[in-house]
Enzyme design. Structure first.
Site, PDB file in Angstrom:
ATOM      1  N   CYS A 193       0.817  -1.218   0.000  1.00 56.66           N
ATOM      2  CA  CYS A 193       0.000   0.000   0.000  1.00 56.66           C
ATOM      3  C   CYS A 193       0.847   1.263   0.000  1.00 56.66           C
ATOM      4  CB  CYS A 193      -0.947   0.003   1.198  1.00 56.66           C
ATOM      5  SG  CYS A 193      -2.016  -1.433   1.223  1.00 56.66           S
ATOM      6  N   HIS A 243      -3.673   7.075   2.599  1.00 58.25           N
ATOM      7  CA  HIS A 243      -4.067   5.752   2.117  1.00 58.25           C
ATOM      8  C   HIS A 243      -5.450   5.437   2.689  1.00 58.25           C
ATOM      9  CE1 HIS A 243      -4.220   1.635   1.149  1.00 58.25           C
ATOM     10  NE2 HIS A 243      -3.832   1.161   2.317  1.00 58.25           N
ATOM     11  N   ASN A 256     -10.308  -0.126  -0.043  1.00 62.67           N
ATOM     12  CA  ASN A 256      -8.849  -0.030  -0.034  1.00 62.67           C
ATOM     13  C   ASN A 256      -8.315  -0.581  -1.350  1.00 62.67           C
ATOM     14  OD1 ASN A 256      -6.104  -0.488   0.313  1.00 62.67           O
ATOM     15  ND2 ASN A 256      -6.295  -1.355   2.372  1.00 62.67           N
TER      16      ASN A 256
HETATM   17  C1  LIG Z   1     -10.384  -5.634   9.551  1.00 56.85           C
HETATM   18  C2  LIG Z   1     -11.038  -4.644  10.495  1.00 56.85           C
HETATM   19  C3  LIG Z   1     -12.097  -3.846   9.744  1.00 56.85           C
HETATM   20  C4  LIG Z   1     -11.723  -5.426  11.611  1.00 56.85           C
HETATM   21  O1  LIG Z   1     -12.315  -4.530  12.533  1.00 56.85           O
HETATM   22  P1  LIG Z   1     -12.111  -4.767  14.103  1.00 56.85           P
HETATM   23  O2  LIG Z   1     -12.909  -3.733  14.780  1.00 56.85           O
HETATM   24  O3  LIG Z   1     -10.626  -4.790  14.347  1.00 56.85           O
HETATM   25  O4  LIG Z   1     -12.792  -6.174  14.314  1.00 56.85           O
HETATM   26  P2  LIG Z   1     -12.153  -7.553  14.875  1.00 56.85           P
HETATM   27  O5  LIG Z   1     -11.191  -8.112  13.868  1.00 56.85           O
HETATM   28  O6  LIG Z   1     -11.652  -7.319  16.255  1.00 56.85           O
HETATM   29  O7  LIG Z   1     -13.447  -8.454  14.932  1.00 56.85           O
HETATM   30  C5  LIG Z   1     -14.533  -8.180  15.792  1.00 56.85           C
HETATM   31  C6  LIG Z   1     -15.602  -9.249  15.601  1.00 56.85           C
HETATM   32  O8  LIG Z   1     -16.231  -9.075  14.319  1.00 56.85           O
HETATM   33  C7  LIG Z   1     -16.182 -10.297  13.587  1.00 56.85           C
HETATM   34  N1  LIG Z   1     -16.068  -9.987  12.154  1.00 56.85           N
HETATM   35  C8  LIG Z   1     -14.932  -9.901  11.414  1.00 56.85           C
HETATM   36  N2  LIG Z   1     -15.252  -9.577  10.163  1.00 56.85           N
HETATM   37  C9  LIG Z   1     -16.589  -9.444  10.101  1.00 56.85           C
HETATM   38  C10 LIG Z   1     -17.494  -9.114   9.084  1.00 56.85           C
HETATM   39  N3  LIG Z   1     -17.080  -8.837   7.825  1.00 56.85           N
HETATM   40  N4  LIG Z   1     -18.814  -9.050   9.382  1.00 56.85           N
HETATM   41  C11 LIG Z   1     -19.255  -9.315  10.623  1.00 56.85           C
HETATM   42  N5  LIG Z   1     -18.447  -9.651  11.645  1.00 56.85           N
HETATM   43  C12 LIG Z   1     -17.125  -9.701  11.385  1.00 56.85           C
HETATM   44  C13 LIG Z   1     -14.980 -11.019  14.124  1.00 56.85           C
HETATM   45  O9  LIG Z   1     -15.109 -12.422  13.885  1.00 56.85           O
HETATM   46  C14 LIG Z   1     -15.049 -10.681  15.596  1.00 56.85           C
HETATM   47  O10 LIG Z   1     -16.014 -11.502  16.201  1.00 56.85           O
HETATM   48  P3  LIG Z   1     -15.786 -12.020  17.727  1.00 56.85           P
HETATM   49  O11 LIG Z   1     -15.746 -10.772  18.564  1.00 56.85           O
HETATM   50  O12 LIG Z   1     -16.987 -12.865  17.939  1.00 56.85           O
HETATM   51  O13 LIG Z   1     -14.499 -12.760  17.690  1.00 56.85           O
HETATM   52  C15 LIG Z   1      -9.983  -3.664  11.100  1.00 56.85           C
HETATM   53  O14 LIG Z   1      -9.202  -4.345  12.050  1.00 56.85           O
HETATM   54  C16 LIG Z   1      -9.085  -3.054  10.068  1.00 56.85           C
HETATM   55  O15 LIG Z   1      -9.517  -2.240   9.256  1.00 56.85           O
HETATM   56  N6  LIG Z   1      -7.775  -3.430  10.080  1.00 56.85           N
HETATM   57  C17 LIG Z   1      -6.821  -2.965   9.114  1.00 56.85           C
HETATM   58  C18 LIG Z   1      -7.150  -3.483   7.749  1.00 56.85           C
HETATM   59  C19 LIG Z   1      -5.962  -3.874   6.956  1.00 56.85           C
HETATM   60  O16 LIG Z   1      -5.132  -4.627   7.372  1.00 56.85           O
HETATM   61  N7  LIG Z   1      -5.871  -3.354   5.728  1.00 56.85           N
HETATM   62  C20 LIG Z   1      -4.840  -3.677   4.839  1.00 56.85           C
HETATM   63  C21 LIG Z   1      -3.559  -3.012   5.200  1.00 56.85           C
HETATM   64  S1  LIG Z   1      -3.351  -1.424   4.571  1.00 56.85           S
END
Ligand SMILES: CC(C)(COP(=O)(O)OP(=O)(O)OC[C@H]1O[C@@H](n2cnc3c(N)ncnc32)[C@H](O)[C@@H]1OP(=O)(O)O)[C@@H](O)C(=O)NCCC(=O)NCCS
Length: 330
Positions: free
Chosen positions: A116, A257, A287
């Protein structure tokens, strides 16, 4: 006094495919909801390459638009740099397909892989090429077909990514009122596994086992990346403002980004940047990795939100890990 030319942005272009993949479309593929995706990421829809569209084809359209905007002919381009993690194919470089289609007969052409952060890495490379006096015009592209490396059975990743391309034409300039003022690139390979596509490289060449284990798709540690992204975004902007002696008032806009709306809001809020000083299109585009910053830059310029003389800070972070910033006076 110095004769050394600076590197300035002469024009920009972008291309986003027509086909839309909405949150409601994703609800038919995985166990998720429009509300969850909107609240957690700010994404409502992303655009996905149609049949026959590829990283090179999108890059060519974005590049034609950038060349037109810059008033530069393809034959004047000295180098084409394509930042991508979804190349047309492993060999040859995607930049060579772009060179051929544009008819950029004089151009060197190669790809860079910095995930990215690729476009920001490319800005520093372009700056060095131009400042050395070696090249006058560089075509810098970020283009991604992430839909082809996204696992639409994995709800933690498939909600995040979209396709598209963005291009900037960089030119040598002796006008001290414009140009790339500052770049800062970083990496931490120790954390390579936070964002990876393990299959089909030299470690795990293509095989039935690789396909069965779905190793041809991206894997991310979302939570860990989230923390890294908020921190690195803040650190990069604080560093850039300090090194360039800029206040919030001096900066017309931050073009970040498009990683996650919450990450951007959290970092920018802590730094005291009001919403109108941050360009956001993640709601429409998701993204798009290396294409994300140049698409946002092009949109902001074409919408008239950025004009000549404005100072902007671009920041990106991603797999590698890599991260980086660029301060540009347009
Ligand atoms: C991926 C992302 C949106 C997840 O959001 P988050 O608030 O961190 O959520 P978590 O991963 O802690 O998951 C929370 C819960 O939602 C659930 N969940 C994950 N994806 C889900 C979806 N698409 N829909 C519904 N529930 C979902 C998980 O299983 C978890 O459930 P649990 O509490 O029962 O275990 C966030 O972490 C993010 O944007 N990270 C960076 C993204 C990235 O790496 N981008 C590329 C690099 S530039």
């Amino acid at each position: 006094m110095t004769d050394k030319p600076g590197a300035a942005i002469a024009g920009t272009g972008s291309y986003i495919p027509e086909k839309v993949l909405s949150n409601f479309d994703l609800m038919k593929l995985v166990d998720t909801s429009d509300e969850w995706i909107t609240v957690r990421t700010g994404i409502k829809e992303r655009h996905i390459a149609g049949e026959g569209e590829t990283t090179a084809s999108m890059a060519v359209t974005a590049s034609e638009r950038a060349l037109e905007d810059a008033g530069v002919r393809a034959e004047q381009i000295d180098a084409i740099i394509c930042a991508t993690i979804t190349p047309e194919m492993p060999l040859p470089a995607t930049a060579c397909f772009i060179q051929d289609k544009l008819g950029a007969e004089q151009a060197a052409a190669f790809d860079i892989a910095a995930a990215c952060s690729g476009f920001i890495y490319g800005l520093e490379i372009s700056k060095m090429f131009i400042e050395s006096g070696r090249y006058e015009h560089v075509l810098l592209v970020g283009s991604e077909t992430l839909s082809r490396i996204t696992d639409y059975q994995d709800r933690t990743t498939c909600i995040l990514f979209g396709d598209g391309a963005g291009t900037a034409v960089l030119k040598a300039s002796n006008d001290r009122q414009e140009g790339i003022i500052y770049t800062n690139l970083k990496s931490d390979g120790h954390k390579w596994d936070m964002l990876q596509l393990p299959g089909c490289g030299s470690r795990y060449p293509a095989s039935q086992e690789v396909l069965d284990k779905r190793m041809q798709y991206m894997k991310i540690q979302g939570r860990a990346i989230y923390k890294f992204a908020v921190n690195s975004m803040q650190e990069l902007i604080v560093d850039a403002m300090k090194k360039c002696d800029l206040s919030v008032d001096d900066v017309k806009m931050v073009v970040p980004h498009q990683v996650n709306r919450r990450i951007i809001d959290s970092a920018m809020g802590k730094l005291g940047f009001p919403a109108e000083k941050v360009y956001i299109n993640i709601d429409r585009c998701g993204n798009t990795s290396s294409a994300s910053v140049p698409i946002a830059l092009d949109e902001a310029r074409r919408e008239g939100k950025l004009v000549a003389g404005d100072t902007i800070i671009m920041v990106a972070f991603g797999g590698g890990l890599t991260w980086g910033s660029a301060v540009v006076k347009l």
